[in-house]
Design a protein around this motif. Sequence first.
Motif, PDB file in Angstrom:
ATOM      1  N   LEU A   9       0.822  -1.222   0.000  1.00  0.00           N
ATOM      2  CA  LEU A   9       0.000   0.000   0.000  1.00  0.00           C
ATOM      3  C   LEU A   9       0.848   1.259   0.000  1.00  0.00           C
ATOM      4  N   LYS A  10       1.943   1.215   0.742  1.00  0.00           N
ATOM      5  CA  LYS A  10       2.801   2.405   0.826  1.00  0.00           C
ATOM      6  C   LYS A  10       3.263   2.827  -0.561  1.00  0.00           C
ATOM      7  N   LEU A  13       0.311   4.300  -2.486  1.00  0.00           N
ATOM      8  CA  LEU A  13      -0.016   5.645  -1.989  1.00  0.00           C
ATOM      9  C   LEU A  13       1.022   6.666  -2.454  1.00  0.00           C
ATOM     10  N   SER A  47     -11.761   1.157  -1.335  1.00  0.00           N
ATOM     11  CA  SER A  47     -12.104   1.490   0.046  1.00  0.00           C
ATOM     12  C   SER A  47     -10.855   1.891   0.838  1.00  0.00           C
ATOM     13  N   ILE A  48      -9.799   1.142   0.645  1.00  0.00           N
ATOM     14  CA  ILE A  48      -8.542   1.452   1.343  1.00  0.00           C
ATOM     15  C   ILE A  48      -8.056   2.858   0.962  1.00  0.00           C
ATOM     16  N   LYS A  50      -9.833   5.323  -0.056  1.00  0.00           N
ATOM     17  CA  LYS A  50     -10.709   6.337   0.541  1.00  0.00           C
ATOM     18  C   LYS A  50     -10.384   6.523   2.026  1.00  0.00           C
ATOM     19  N   ILE A  51     -10.127   5.408   2.712  1.00  0.00           N
ATOM     20  CA  ILE A  51      -9.746   5.501   4.128  1.00  0.00           C
ATOM     21  C   ILE A  51      -8.465   6.334   4.262  1.00  0.00           C
ATOM     22  N   ALA A  52      -7.484   6.004   3.403  1.00  0.00           N
ATOM     23  CA  ALA A  52      -6.214   6.734   3.457  1.00  0.00           C
ATOM     24  C   ALA A  52      -6.430   8.216   3.180  1.00  0.00           C
ATOM     25  N   LYS A  54      -9.226  10.031   3.602  1.00  0.00           N
ATOM     26  CA  LYS A  54      -9.914  10.678   4.727  1.00  0.00           C
ATOM     27  C   LYS A  54      -8.964  10.911   5.888  1.00  0.00           C
ATOM     28  N   LYS A  55      -8.141   9.928   6.132  1.00  0.00           N
ATOM     29  CA  LYS A  55      -7.179  10.050   7.228  1.00  0.00           C
ATOM     30  C   LYS A  55      -6.275  11.260   6.998  1.00  0.00           C
TER      31      LYS A  55
END
Lengths: 222, 310, 110
Positions: A9-10, A13, A47-48, A50-52, A54-55
């Motif tokens: 993921l890193k 991102l 989803s992941i 979007k979570i990232a 929002k965070k």
Amino acid sequence: MIVADRKPLKEILEMLKGYNRILVVGCKGCVSVCNVGGSKEVGILASILKIAGKKNGLNLKVDEKTLERQCDPEYVDLLKDMVDDYDVILSMACGVGPQFLSERYPESRCLPAVNTTFFGGAVQHGVWSERCAGCGTCVIHFFDGMCPIARCSKSLLNGPCGGSADGKCEISKDVDCIWDMIVRKKMEQGRLDDLLKFMPAKDWTTARDGGPRKSVREELVQ
Amino acid sequence: MSELKSGSNLEKVLKAGHFAFTGECGPPKGANVEHLKEKIAPLKGMVDAVNVTDNQTAVVRMSSWAASTIMCQEGVEPNFQMVCRDRNRLAIQSDILGVYAMGIRNMLCLSGDHQRFGNHPQSKNVYDIDSMQLIALVKQMRDEGTFMNGEAIDVPPRLFIGAASNPFADPFEFRVYRLAKKIEAGADFIQTQCIYNMEKFRQFIKRAVDMGLHEKCYILAGVTPMKSVGMATYMAKQVPGMDVPDSLIQRLRGAGKGKVAEEGIQFALEQIEEFKDMEGVAGVHLMAIEWEHRVPEIAERAGVLPRPVV
Amino acid sequence: MRLPYPSNVKIIQVPCSGRVDILHLLRAIEDGADGVYVAGCLEGECHYISGNLKAKKRVQYVKKVLEELDLEPERVEMFNLSAGEGPRFAQIAREMVERIKGLGPSPVNA
């Protein structure tokens, strides 16, 4: 099938930094079968992301689309009315996908979300294992259906090497020695003589070593 | 003399029917020529040829051909090792021509340890050809005077062709056939993996003799003296394809503090004594790992001195 | 039994914890839940053989995702208890709420 793993993921991102409108594009081909880039995994990654977002206080627009395949232009074409609405297209197909997308939509940024690993199959649920190296000249008929090019760590045609122990390869106890399997099968079937024949050096021109490859089927070309 | 394939000292010793005795030397991890010469010096006159390892265990060292030429200058005959891991067929053939041009006459053909456990595990390996094909290639270059593609070689390299055999790797039943295949491919001599399980080796060599392999090729038995119990347990557990019986580890343990190395040498001497009379064994390949300076003593005590001058 | 448990736990019933998907857990986090946990049957006692074990692996997957996103993996959890353990159900709810309170609001809501 072509087997892949999702990139960390890193890394994803990092690639997406600065882009706020993201289209995650899956593929219903091989990567769906190996549970890495089908509609389900597209949903999870979206989803992941979007979570990232929002965070980090970002209001990301992340949409999902899964194509029949990303390796055929007619399916890639289906995105034509969508791509302009996004800063970036994140492909969850094998390495072919982001390239076909890039070629079709040169104005768009098309990035890979997976690492394409090998040609293989599922040996149990959730476990895939390499079977083919795509060398362009199949030799498994010499080895009772087992490929030493793809499955021997040294691609030996006259194995097994001196590192074979208890049916395992010298590189790891988690790796089967394919030559051990070949020899045992030949012995069981009384065809050990096959292995006493010298296998000459392989012609690698049909493999990647011969340069990027192309397959032309004249009867189909229009 | 015209019937000699390479004219190397090792070939002459073996052909004359002497019990051969070869050594081994790993090039330095650097360009330290003085250090290399220090390692070579004690081997002079003690062995018939010295294997020069090629990035052994996939750890980068001075190239085996360069260390081999230095060895030639020092008056010791090298047995140049080449692995298939690091070169494609172009580099292999040009290096073969190069070493021959530099006066090297023996060459050992190996697959090579996988890079995964070396000091550059990130590297890409080559394995364009395998050790069997390498043997056949050296033979083709020497006997037919052609490159792999069939083109003529202007002054073909005349090398004494060596190959390795590991009687202890699996599947055991197949090992002697693979040895036969290497001989068929062109190996003039064989050096085996380090032997510790004598019983298993006796079985192996008996099968080789039954198949007449010892008449087609010289088989040198591999001996590495154990320096410590730690080395023995490491080899037993960590080195794939190595067979170290518990009885040997127990024997070393039983030797007591400060006497393990001597016990290891003692075991090696017993092995050499047995090999001298073992049908099918034409000599011993002593791999005294980082123990080159002990080779004269071992050779002396093994009763293999002086080395024949042929 | 009318056992009290914290009112801020919203219960979503599923036929088996094996029905709970990675995406369900992620969506809960995405939509602002401060924590989410799965209450499955005791290991070895799943009516569908391995539903609770599958749920456990999915919970682990989501924990790993949260970790990679620098979010507290403790926000997601798997508990195992039998249908007859009412008091334990209430206790787990209190435990989880305490844990989440300790962590504070989800950074996703910031």
